[in-house]
Design a protein around this motif. Structure first.
Motif, PDB file in Angstrom:
ATOM      1  N   SER A  45     -29.478 -36.391  22.084  1.00  0.00           N
ATOM      2  CA  SER A  45     -30.228 -37.019  20.982  1.00  0.00           C
ATOM      3  C   SER A  45     -29.668 -38.372  20.585  1.00  0.00           C
ATOM      4  O   SER A  45     -29.954 -38.868  19.502  1.00  0.00           O
ATOM      5  CB  SER A  45     -30.225 -36.085  19.763  1.00  0.00           C
ATOM      6  N   HIS A  65     -26.116 -34.433  15.660  1.00  0.00           N
ATOM      7  CA  HIS A  65     -26.134 -35.708  14.948  1.00  0.00           C
ATOM      8  C   HIS A  65     -24.751 -35.971  14.382  1.00  0.00           C
ATOM      9  O   HIS A  65     -23.887 -35.101  14.362  1.00  0.00           O
ATOM     10  CB  HIS A  65     -27.186 -35.701  13.839  1.00  0.00           C
ATOM     11  N   ALA A  80     -29.925 -36.614  16.435  1.00  0.00           N
ATOM     12  CA  ALA A  80     -31.130 -35.832  16.141  1.00  0.00           C
ATOM     13  C   ALA A  80     -31.586 -36.065  14.704  1.00  0.00           C
ATOM     14  O   ALA A  80     -30.780 -36.201  13.796  1.00  0.00           O
ATOM     15  CB  ALA A  80     -30.861 -34.351  16.368  1.00  0.00           C
ATOM     16  N   ASN A  81     -32.909 -36.098  14.532  1.00  0.00           N
ATOM     17  CA  ASN A  81     -33.472 -36.324  13.205  1.00  0.00           C
ATOM     18  C   ASN A  81     -34.697 -35.446  12.953  1.00  0.00           C
ATOM     19  O   ASN A  81     -35.506 -35.731  12.090  1.00  0.00           O
ATOM     20  CB  ASN A  81     -33.826 -37.809  13.027  1.00  0.00           C
ATOM     21  N   ASN A  82     -34.816 -34.347  13.699  1.00  0.00           N
ATOM     22  CA  ASN A  82     -35.994 -33.485  13.565  1.00  0.00           C
ATOM     23  C   ASN A  82     -36.069 -32.804  12.204  1.00  0.00           C
ATOM     24  O   ASN A  82     -37.142 -32.413  11.758  1.00  0.00           O
ATOM     25  CB  ASN A  82     -36.026 -32.447  14.686  1.00  0.00           C
ATOM     26  N   LEU A  83     -34.957 -32.662  11.509  1.00  0.00           N
ATOM     27  CA  LEU A  83     -34.934 -32.098  10.151  1.00  0.00           C
ATOM     28  C   LEU A  83     -34.503 -33.143   9.124  1.00  0.00           C
ATOM     29  O   LEU A  83     -34.030 -32.802   8.050  1.00  0.00           O
ATOM     30  CB  LEU A  83     -33.990 -30.891  10.109  1.00  0.00           C
TER      31      LEU A  83
END
Length: 124
Positions: A45, A65, A80-83
Motif C-alpha cells: 500500500s 500504514h 493504506a487508507n481504506n478506513l
C-alpha cells in the motif's frame, strides 16, 4: 535486531542506528536520531515506498500504514487508507508525551487494529 517472521524482509532492517522501531503487519519502520524515517518489508500500500522526505519526532506503524509526528507537531500518515487511517485530522500536537511503565511504553499515537487513535487525554 528484529526477530519473527521475515517472509517480506520485515525483520531485516537496513544498516543504521535507530531511536525508535515500530512494526506493522508485514513491514517495519524506524526513526533515526536525525528524525529520518526508514521502512522495509512488504510494500502493498505504499507504506514502505511513500515515506515523506522530512524530519519527524515519532513514528508508529499500523497494519498497512504509517503515521509520524513532525517536529512542528503536525501528523502525517501514508500507506493504506481504506478506513481513512492515513487521513488524520489536520491538527497540531503541542507536545509529544511519553509514558513509561514497567510493561511497555505508551506513546501519543495508538494503533487499534488498523485504525489510528490520537487521544487528547490519557488516564493511567
Amino acid at each position: 535486531d528484529c526477530w519473527g517472521p521475515n517472509n517480506y524482509g520485515q525483520s531485516t532492517p537496513p544498516f543504521g542506528t535507530y531511536v525508535k522501531v515500530s512494526s506493522g503487519g508485514t513491514f517495519s519502520c524506524a526513526l533515526d536520531a536525525a528524525g529520518i524515517v526508514s521502512c522495509w518489508g512488504f510494500d502493498g500500500s505504499g507504506q514502505v515506498s511513500s515515506i515523506p522526505n522530512d524530519s519527524f519526532q515519532d513514528v508508529a506503524a499500523g497494519g498497512a500504514h504509517v503515521c509520524a509526528l513532525h517536529i512542528d507537531g503536525s501528523l502525517e500518515c501514508w500507506g493504506a487508507n481504506n478506513l481513512l487511517q492515513s487521513s488524520p485530522p489536520k491538527v497540531h500536537m503541542q507536545h509529544s508525551i511519553v509514558f513509561n511503565t514497567r510493561i511497555e511504553r505508551l506513546f501519543l499515537l495508538f494503533f487499534i487494529s488498523d485504525l489510528v487513535v490520537a487521544p487528547s487525554l490519557l488516564l493511567l
